[in-house]
Design a protein around this motif. Structure first.
Motif, PDB file in Angstrom:
ATOM      1  N   ALA A 298      -5.300  -2.570  -3.895  1.00 49.17           N
ATOM      2  CA  ALA A 298      -4.597  -1.496  -4.314  1.00 49.17           C
ATOM      3  C   ALA A 298      -5.432  -0.510  -4.899  1.00 49.17           C
ATOM      4  O   ALA A 298      -6.543  -0.900  -5.743  1.00 49.17           O
ATOM      5  CB  ALA A 298      -3.365  -2.161  -5.358  1.00 49.17           C
ATOM      6  N   GLU A 299      -5.312   0.690  -4.612  1.00 45.17           N
ATOM      7  CA  GLU A 299      -5.835   1.878  -5.116  1.00 45.17           C
ATOM      8  C   GLU A 299      -5.234   2.381  -6.447  1.00 45.17           C
ATOM      9  O   GLU A 299      -4.104   1.787  -6.917  1.00 45.17           O
ATOM     10  CB  GLU A 299      -6.151   3.101  -4.191  1.00 45.17           C
ATOM     11  CG  GLU A 299      -6.465   2.544  -2.683  1.00 45.17           C
ATOM     12  CD  GLU A 299      -6.594   3.635  -1.762  1.00 45.17           C
ATOM     13  OE1 GLU A 299      -6.677   4.842  -2.148  1.00 45.17           O
ATOM     14  OE2 GLU A 299      -6.321   3.372  -0.545  1.00 45.17           O
ATOM     15  N   LYS A 300      -6.011   3.193  -7.131  1.00 48.32           N
ATOM     16  CA  LYS A 300      -5.341   3.810  -8.200  1.00 48.32           C
ATOM     17  C   LYS A 300      -4.337   4.794  -8.029  1.00 48.32           C
ATOM     18  O   LYS A 300      -4.577   5.536  -7.151  1.00 48.32           O
ATOM     19  CB  LYS A 300      -6.782   4.648  -9.043  1.00 48.32           C
ATOM     20  CG  LYS A 300      -6.235   5.095 -10.316  1.00 48.32           C
ATOM     21  CD  LYS A 300      -7.293   5.962 -11.026  1.00 48.32           C
ATOM     22  CE  LYS A 300      -6.862   6.497 -12.512  1.00 48.32           C
ATOM     23  NZ  LYS A 300      -8.006   7.128 -12.998  1.00 48.32           N
ATOM     24  N   ALA A 301      -3.323   4.647  -8.793  1.00 45.94           N
ATOM     25  CA  ALA A 301      -2.027   5.554  -8.578  1.00 45.94           C
ATOM     26  C   ALA A 301      -2.363   6.703  -9.139  1.00 45.94           C
ATOM     27  O   ALA A 301      -2.628   7.062 -10.513  1.00 45.94           O
ATOM     28  CB  ALA A 301      -0.820   4.915  -9.156  1.00 45.94           C
TER      29      ALA A 301
ATOM     30  N   TRP B 288      -0.231  10.178  -9.742  1.00 43.17           N
ATOM     31  CA  TRP B 288       1.538  10.540  -9.540  1.00 43.17           C
ATOM     32  C   TRP B 288       1.483  12.154  -9.694  1.00 43.17           C
ATOM     33  O   TRP B 288       1.951  12.340 -10.681  1.00 43.17           O
ATOM     34  CB  TRP B 288       2.096   9.871 -10.594  1.00 43.17           C
ATOM     35  CG  TRP B 288       2.344   8.296 -10.171  1.00 43.17           C
ATOM     36  CD1 TRP B 288       1.708   7.351 -10.911  1.00 43.17           C
ATOM     37  CD2 TRP B 288       2.930   7.808  -8.871  1.00 43.17           C
ATOM     38  NE1 TRP B 288       2.134   6.172 -10.410  1.00 43.17           N
ATOM     39  CE2 TRP B 288       2.834   6.345  -9.069  1.00 43.17           C
ATOM     40  CE3 TRP B 288       3.657   8.268  -7.940  1.00 43.17           C
ATOM     41  CZ2 TRP B 288       3.274   5.603  -8.153  1.00 43.17           C
ATOM     42  CZ3 TRP B 288       4.242   7.323  -6.686  1.00 43.17           C
ATOM     43  CH2 TRP B 288       3.784   6.084  -7.008  1.00 43.17           C
TER      44      TRP B 288
ATOM     45  N   GLU C 282       6.043   0.297   0.440  1.00 45.05           N
ATOM     46  CA  GLU C 282       4.458   0.311   0.301  1.00 45.05           C
ATOM     47  C   GLU C 282       3.867   0.675   1.656  1.00 45.05           C
ATOM     48  O   GLU C 282       3.111   1.624   1.599  1.00 45.05           O
ATOM     49  CB  GLU C 282       4.039  -1.149   0.131  1.00 45.05           C
ATOM     50  CG  GLU C 282       4.264  -1.942  -1.041  1.00 45.05           C
ATOM     51  CD  GLU C 282       3.816  -3.474  -1.253  1.00 45.05           C
ATOM     52  OE1 GLU C 282       3.326  -3.846  -0.147  1.00 45.05           O
ATOM     53  OE2 GLU C 282       3.878  -4.115  -2.370  1.00 45.05           O
TER      54      GLU C 282
ATOM     55  N   LEU D  55      -0.673   1.445  -2.417  1.00 43.78           N
ATOM     56  CA  LEU D  55       0.033   1.056  -3.531  1.00 43.78           C
ATOM     57  C   LEU D  55       0.537  -0.074  -3.408  1.00 43.78           C
ATOM     58  O   LEU D  55       1.208  -0.008  -2.336  1.00 43.78           O
ATOM     59  CB  LEU D  55       0.766   2.165  -4.325  1.00 43.78           C
ATOM     60  CG  LEU D  55      -0.057   3.433  -4.780  1.00 43.78           C
ATOM     61  CD1 LEU D  55       0.921   4.320  -5.478  1.00 43.78           C
ATOM     62  CD2 LEU D  55      -1.409   3.285  -5.621  1.00 43.78           C
TER      63      LEU D  55
ATOM     64  N   GLN E 214       2.700  -1.227  -8.934  1.00 43.03           N
ATOM     65  CA  GLN E 214       2.436  -0.010  -9.069  1.00 43.03           C
ATOM     66  C   GLN E 214       3.605   1.160  -8.878  1.00 43.03           C
ATOM     67  O   GLN E 214       4.100   1.909  -9.628  1.00 43.03           O
ATOM     68  CB  GLN E 214       1.294   0.732  -8.385  1.00 43.03           C
ATOM     69  CG  GLN E 214      -0.002  -0.074  -8.768  1.00 43.03           C
ATOM     70  CD  GLN E 214      -1.158   0.216  -7.694  1.00 43.03           C
ATOM     71  OE1 GLN E 214      -0.995  -0.331  -6.499  1.00 43.03           O
ATOM     72  NE2 GLN E 214      -2.328   0.679  -8.558  1.00 43.03           N
TER      73      GLN E 214
END
Length: 300
Positions: free
Chosen positions: A2-5, A7, A42, A53, A57
């Protein structure tokens, strides 16, 4: 992996739209997203936002959106019958009302500040979409489901089996503890059969068994109700915000006695249902006016 969210407004709107699509596709029966629903979310989020993500997340963000929506609806319910600022999508209240509300809401002894104050100038973004996602699930604590459940995992048979197994183990431990002979100064030999017969005759033991049976019965009824709700059509009764919108559209003015009457009446589901079934603004206004006249006669 997973990557950094991140928003920002664009990603939040994509997430909301994806959730709506999965709900309309039937992937949130009983208020809980299915495994396929989460997988689709997803995949769609990656395709539209270019960010990979995972469920956790996405679920955390939905948690935060639901929390904001719930707090805003608490504020809106507290301001029932007062003004509404359509441009800013928030309640339109005087400084006097806000001062009184914050005085009640804040708790200086515990260091708690009122969460409603952040919606004083503007409501949550994408409020109409949030109504769609959370309107039926935010009202109660014990019976509320979230989109996923927002507070739970997935509604698979494996999860149900695991929970049931834990409950059975817990009940067995409690029952074993209840049957354990009370320690005394003198040790006395007693056969297992005689000890169990004695426990069976105990009124406390019978009360415990009856309580367990009642709990199992209630759990079965709740399970049946949830299953039934997943196949039944949604109710035509509009929500409070939608009903208030109909009241305003038909010409009832704020800060009038008729608006006060209408605000009290739309608290009743049957009144909102009738209001929804009426097809014209004139018909709705006439209906509200007649009900207002009845209330005035009662008061006189």
């Amino acid at each position: 992996m997973a990557e950094k969210a991140v928003w920002d407004n664009t990603n939040v709107k994509h997430l909301i739209d994806i959730c709506k699509e999965e709900i309309l596709a039937g992937n949130r029966p009983g208020g809980c997203f299915t495994r396929n629903g989460w997988k689709n979310m997803e995949d769609k989020f990656l395709a539209r936002c270019g960010v990979k993500l995972v469920k956790t997340q996405l679920k955390n963000k939905l948690d935060n959106l639901k929390k904001d929506y719930t707090q805003f609806m608490e504020l809106k319910n507290a301001a029932t019958g007062l003004g509404w600022n359509e441009a800013n999508q928030t309640v339109d209240c005087s400084d006097i009302w806000w001062n009184e509300h914050l005085e009640r809401c804040n708790n200086s002894e515990r260091g708690v500040k009122c969460n409603h104050v952040r919606f004083r100038k503007r409501g949550p973004k994408y409020l109409d979409d949030l109504h769609f996602l959370f309107d039926k699930v935010h009202v109660t604590g014990a019976t509320a489901f979230c989109p996923g459940d927002i507070s739970s995992g997935e509604s698979s048979s494996d999860d149900v089996l695991e929970v049931a197994q834990k409950e059975d183990d817990s009940s067995a431990i409690k029952l074993k503890a209840l049957k354990k002979p009370k320690a005394t100064g003198k040790k006395r030999k007693q056969t297992c059969g005689a000890a169990e017969d004695k426990e069976e005759r105990s009124p406390f033991f019978r009360m415990y068994k009856n309580t367990c049976l009642k709990i199992d019965s209630v759990a079965d009824k709740i399970g049946s109700s949830v299953e039934a709700s997943s196949v039944q059509p949604s109710s035509n009764v509009p929500s409070l915000p939608d009903a208030m919108k109909l009241v305003k559209e038909c010409g009832v003015q704020e800060k009038t006695a008729m608006m006060h009457t209408a605000a009290l009446l739309i608290m009743k589901p049957e009144f909102r249902h009738i209001l929804f079934l009426l097809e014209t603004k004139e018909g709705r206004y006439d209906f509200i006016e007649r009900e207002h006249e009845k209330e005035m006669k009662k008061a006189a």
